[in-house]
Design an enzyme around this catalytic site. Structure first.
Site, PDB file in Angstrom:
ATOM      1  N   LYS A  21     -24.004 -30.981 -83.309  1.00 49.03           N
ATOM      2  CA  LYS A  21     -25.469 -31.076 -83.456  1.00 49.03           C
ATOM      3  C   LYS A  21     -25.846 -31.565 -84.854  1.00 49.03           C
ATOM      4  CE  LYS A  21     -28.074 -27.301 -84.521  1.00 49.03           C
ATOM      5  NZ  LYS A  21     -28.983 -27.598 -85.624  1.00 49.03           N
ATOM      6  N   ASN A  22     -25.250 -30.949 -85.882  1.00 47.62           N
ATOM      7  CA  ASN A  22     -25.675 -31.269 -87.245  1.00 47.62           C
ATOM      8  C   ASN A  22     -25.202 -32.643 -87.717  1.00 47.62           C
ATOM      9  OD1 ASN A  22     -26.959 -28.872 -87.292  1.00 47.62           O
ATOM     10  ND2 ASN A  22     -25.590 -27.865 -88.762  1.00 47.62           N
ATOM     11  N   CYS A 115     -39.025 -21.216 -91.404  1.00 45.37           N
ATOM     12  CA  CYS A 115     -38.430 -21.091 -90.086  1.00 45.37           C
ATOM     13  C   CYS A 115     -37.812 -19.716 -89.965  1.00 45.37           C
ATOM     14  CB  CYS A 115     -37.387 -22.172 -89.861  1.00 45.37           C
ATOM     15  SG  CYS A 115     -35.865 -21.838 -90.726  1.00 45.37           S
ATOM     16  N   ARG A 120     -38.026 -22.747 -96.038  1.00 46.57           N
ATOM     17  CA  ARG A 120     -37.088 -23.883 -96.090  1.00 46.57           C
ATOM     18  C   ARG A 120     -37.698 -24.966 -96.983  1.00 46.57           C
ATOM     19  NH1 ARG A 120     -33.298 -23.473 -91.493  1.00 46.57           N
ATOM     20  NH2 ARG A 120     -32.405 -25.466 -92.074  1.00 46.57           N
ATOM     21  N   ASP A 305     -23.493 -20.809 -90.983  1.00 42.87           N
ATOM     22  CA  ASP A 305     -23.722 -20.916 -89.537  1.00 42.87           C
ATOM     23  C   ASP A 305     -22.732 -20.073 -88.726  1.00 42.87           C
ATOM     24  OD1 ASP A 305     -25.841 -22.557 -89.981  1.00 42.87           O
ATOM     25  OD2 ASP A 305     -24.853 -24.410 -89.397  1.00 42.87           O
ATOM     26  N   ARG A 397     -30.898 -24.971 -78.460  1.00 43.72           N
ATOM     27  CA  ARG A 397     -31.024 -25.968 -79.539  1.00 43.72           C
ATOM     28  C   ARG A 397     -29.656 -26.500 -79.954  1.00 43.72           C
ATOM     29  NH1 ARG A 397     -32.677 -23.498 -84.355  1.00 43.72           N
ATOM     30  NH2 ARG A 397     -32.118 -25.556 -85.121  1.00 43.72           N
TER      31      ARG A 397
HETATM   32  C1  UD1 Z   1     -28.068 -27.685 -92.841  1.00 50.30           C
HETATM   33  C2  UD1 Z   1     -27.703 -27.373 -91.396  1.00 50.30           C
HETATM   34  C3  UD1 Z   1     -27.712 -25.864 -91.158  1.00 50.30           C
HETATM   35  C4  UD1 Z   1     -26.818 -25.171 -92.171  1.00 50.30           C
HETATM   36  C5  UD1 Z   1     -27.186 -25.580 -93.599  1.00 50.30           C
HETATM   37  C6  UD1 Z   1     -26.252 -25.006 -94.650  1.00 50.30           C
HETATM   38  C7  UD1 Z   1     -28.508 -29.309 -90.182  1.00 50.30           C
HETATM   39  C8  UD1 Z   1     -29.467 -29.852 -89.191  1.00 50.30           C
HETATM   40  N1  UD1 Z   1     -28.666 -28.014 -90.525  1.00 50.30           N
HETATM   41  O1  UD1 Z   1     -29.410 -27.226 -93.046  1.00 50.30           O
HETATM   42  O2  UD1 Z   1     -27.246 -25.614 -89.833  1.00 50.30           O
HETATM   43  O3  UD1 Z   1     -26.973 -23.773 -92.029  1.00 50.30           O
HETATM   44  O4  UD1 Z   1     -27.163 -27.022 -93.725  1.00 50.30           O
HETATM   45  O5  UD1 Z   1     -24.947 -25.372 -94.382  1.00 50.30           O
HETATM   46  O6  UD1 Z   1     -27.592 -29.988 -90.622  1.00 50.30           O
HETATM   47  N2  UD1 Z   1     -33.034 -25.866-100.376  1.00 50.30           N
HETATM   48  C9  UD1 Z   1     -34.009 -25.895-101.365  1.00 50.30           C
HETATM   49  N3  UD1 Z   1     -34.647 -27.083-101.589  1.00 50.30           N
HETATM   50  C10 UD1 Z   1     -34.359 -28.220-100.885  1.00 50.30           C
HETATM   51  C11 UD1 Z   1     -33.378 -28.171 -99.882  1.00 50.30           C
HETATM   52  C12 UD1 Z   1     -32.718 -26.973 -99.643  1.00 50.30           C
HETATM   53  O7  UD1 Z   1     -34.297 -24.906-102.020  1.00 50.30           O
HETATM   54  O8  UD1 Z   1     -34.989 -29.271-101.149  1.00 50.30           O
HETATM   55  C13 UD1 Z   1     -32.346 -24.591-100.093  1.00 50.30           C
HETATM   56  C14 UD1 Z   1     -32.655 -24.079 -98.670  1.00 50.30           C
HETATM   57  O9  UD1 Z   1     -33.861 -23.349 -98.641  1.00 50.30           O
HETATM   58  C15 UD1 Z   1     -31.472 -23.217 -98.366  1.00 50.30           C
HETATM   59  C16 UD1 Z   1     -30.332 -23.942 -99.101  1.00 50.30           C
HETATM   60  O10 UD1 Z   1     -30.955 -24.800-100.066  1.00 50.30           O
HETATM   61  O11 UD1 Z   1     -31.646 -21.934 -98.908  1.00 50.30           O
HETATM   62  C17 UD1 Z   1     -29.423 -24.743 -98.207  1.00 50.30           C
HETATM   63  O12 UD1 Z   1     -30.166 -25.716 -97.537  1.00 50.30           O
HETATM   64  P1  UD1 Z   1     -29.539 -27.103 -97.003  1.00 50.30           P
HETATM   65  O13 UD1 Z   1     -28.137 -27.240 -97.424  1.00 50.30           O
HETATM   66  O14 UD1 Z   1     -30.510 -28.167 -97.374  1.00 50.30           O
HETATM   67  O15 UD1 Z   1     -29.562 -26.831 -95.434  1.00 50.30           O
HETATM   68  P2  UD1 Z   1     -30.213 -27.735 -94.331  1.00 50.30           P
HETATM   69  O16 UD1 Z   1     -29.925 -29.169 -94.568  1.00 50.30           O
HETATM   70  O17 UD1 Z   1     -31.638 -27.332 -94.122  1.00 50.30           O
END
Ligand code: UD1
Length: 418
Positions: A21-22, A115, A120, A305, A397
């Site tokens: 999925k990711n 979420c 997020r 995850d 999902r």
């Molecule tokens: C992706 C995965 C999710 C997985 C996560 C961490 C997808 C669709 N989802 O989510 O399944 O659990 O990686 O491996 O690929 N953050 C900030 N600012 C930002 C971006 C992120 O503070 O601009 C924080 C987030 O709130 C969170 C952490 O960084 O606490 C990790 O987020 P991130 O690595 O960006 O995860 P996702 O890409 O949302």
């Protein structure tokens, strides 16, 4: 929709993992920057994938599915705005921002809210796109973005190795003028899959999977034929079903190097792990042993995850395990539901302490999020009696036909309308 599970049977047999999925979601958003036909194999049929397809169709791309292959006719996109209802269907829709901006020089999308895992924020996505030359205004919850001339390559240092931000930067800079260097990039295998896909379309991306990723912008990207990587978290979920039922499960279509941080914990818990070519087998003869401490980390560390999934195993173990969640603020919502099934777990902030019990019992429970939902299915498979699991749209999902896969392993599991 609900799942009913009559647990207590050891699961035995073989199951094939779906495409990741990711990985497929950012690859679908990458279709926005390509011109020509993309043929995407190993594409799981998940509600998040259907939501991404709706966004592509809204932008004017034509998508057809033949079994697990998607054929996407990629052309000049018709508009650069995505309605709020489509953005809200899928949290990771923010990954379309970089692609739309690169494709047509403007983008108008709604600001993603919090979420089920907590807030997020997307500050790193936005500051990086600004550095590449985008002007971004937040107008009443909508992000209005435009590029004056062309996005221009630059150096981007991330304060945290965010998966989504790394993907957005790669997508935005693939067609930018000049070279972009991302330092402290996320190293997840799904980033490598996105880069491999884009490179197959003519991009010049180097170092994906390492902390420094270099993108040399090219003038255009064509279509390609590509196969999405296997889903490492689905693989871990099916292996865990052997651990919690004292079973023997062989998972096909999985890469050893993607899951060693989890298979090493299955071994620590007393499971017998053996690797084949693109397969992993777990035999669990005795009650799982405790793991003492499990801390979620960016890849190649233990994945957030898999936290809820491994917690179910520890809930049945012969001792105490402390879980420390370092990635998301609110990722223990499944704990209350596991406690309804007889688990002994106490949570305080980012830490959960799990005291293993001999057996979990059946109950009516509610999925709180995708992986928390999978953890409840595992708990129900281990527990004697009928467990009813509600709000399974969370599970849909990310898992394709989860009940069929568990049925094939010998589980008594059914999907029922309310
Ligand atoms: C992706 C995965 C999710 C997985 C996560 C961490 C997808 C669709 N989802 O989510 O399944 O659990 O990686 O491996 O690929 N953050 C900030 N600012 C930002 C971006 C992120 O503070 O601009 C924080 C987030 O709130 C969170 C952490 O960084 O606490 C990790 O987020 P991130 O690595 O960006 O995860 P996702 O890409 O949302």
């Amino acid at each position: 929709m609900k799942l009913t599970v009559n647990g207590g049977t050891s699961l035995l047999g073989e199951v094939k993992t779906q495409g990741a999925k990711n990985a497929v979601l950012p690859i679908l958003s990458a279709c926005v920057v390509c011109r020509g036909d993309v043929v995407l194999h190993n594409c799981p049929d998940l509600s998040d994938v259907r939501s991404a397809i709706k966004i592509l169709e809204h932008l004017g791309l034509i998508v057809t599915r033949e079994k697990d292959t998607l054929i996407i006719k990629c052309g000049q996109i018709k508009n650069c705005s995505v309605p709020e209802n489509l953005m809200r269907e899928m949290r990771s829709s923010v990954v379309f921002l970089g692609a739309i901006l690169a494709s047509c020089g403007c983008a108008d999308i709604s600001m993603p809210g919090g979420c089920e895992l907590g807030p997020r924020p997307i500050d790193m996505h936005l500051s990086s796109l600004k550095k590449l030359g985008a002007e971004i205004k937040d107008e009443h919850g909508r992000l209005k973005c435009r590029v004056k001339d062309k996005l221009c390559g630059c150096n981007i240092d991330l304060w945290f190795a965010s998966v989504g931000a790394t993907e957005n930067i790669i997508l935005a800079s693939a067609l930018a003028k000049g070279k972009t260097v991302i330092t402290n990039a996320a190293r997840e295998p799904e980033i490598v899959d996105l880069a491999n896909f884009l490179n197959a379309c003519g991009a010049k991306i180097y170092g994906a999977g390492e902390s420094t990723v270099v993108i040399e912008g090219v003038d255009k990207l064509h279509g390609c034929e590509y196969s999405v990587m296997p889903d490492r978290i689905a693989a871990v979920t099916y292996l865990a079903s052997a651990a919690v039922t004292g079973g023997d499960v062989n998972v096909l279509n999985v890469k050893r190097e993607h899951i060693v941080s989890v298979t090493s914990l299955f071994e620590k818990a007393g499971g017998n792990i053996s690797f084949g070519k693109d397969s992993v087998r777990l035999k669990q003869k005795e009650r799982p042993k405790p793991l003492y401490i499990v801390k979620t980390m960016p890849y190649p560390g233990f994945p957030t995850d898999a936290q809820a999934i491994i917690m179910t195993m520890c809930a049945l173990s012969s001792g105490t395990t402390m879980f420390v969640e370092t990635i998301f603020e609110n990722r223990f919502r499944h704990v209350d539901e596991l406690v309804r099934m007889g688990a002994n777990i106490k949570t305080e902030g980012k830490v959960s302490v799990v005291n293993g019990v001999e057996k979990l019992h059946s109950a009516n429970v509610n999925c709180t999020d995708l992986r928390g939902g999978a953890a409840l299915v595992l708990a129900a498979l281990s527990a004697e009696g009928e467990t009813k699991i509600d709000s399974i749209y969370h599970i849909d999902r990310g898992y394709e036909k989860i009940e069929n896969n568990f049925k094939a392993l010998g589980a008594d599991i059914k999907r029922i309308s309310p």
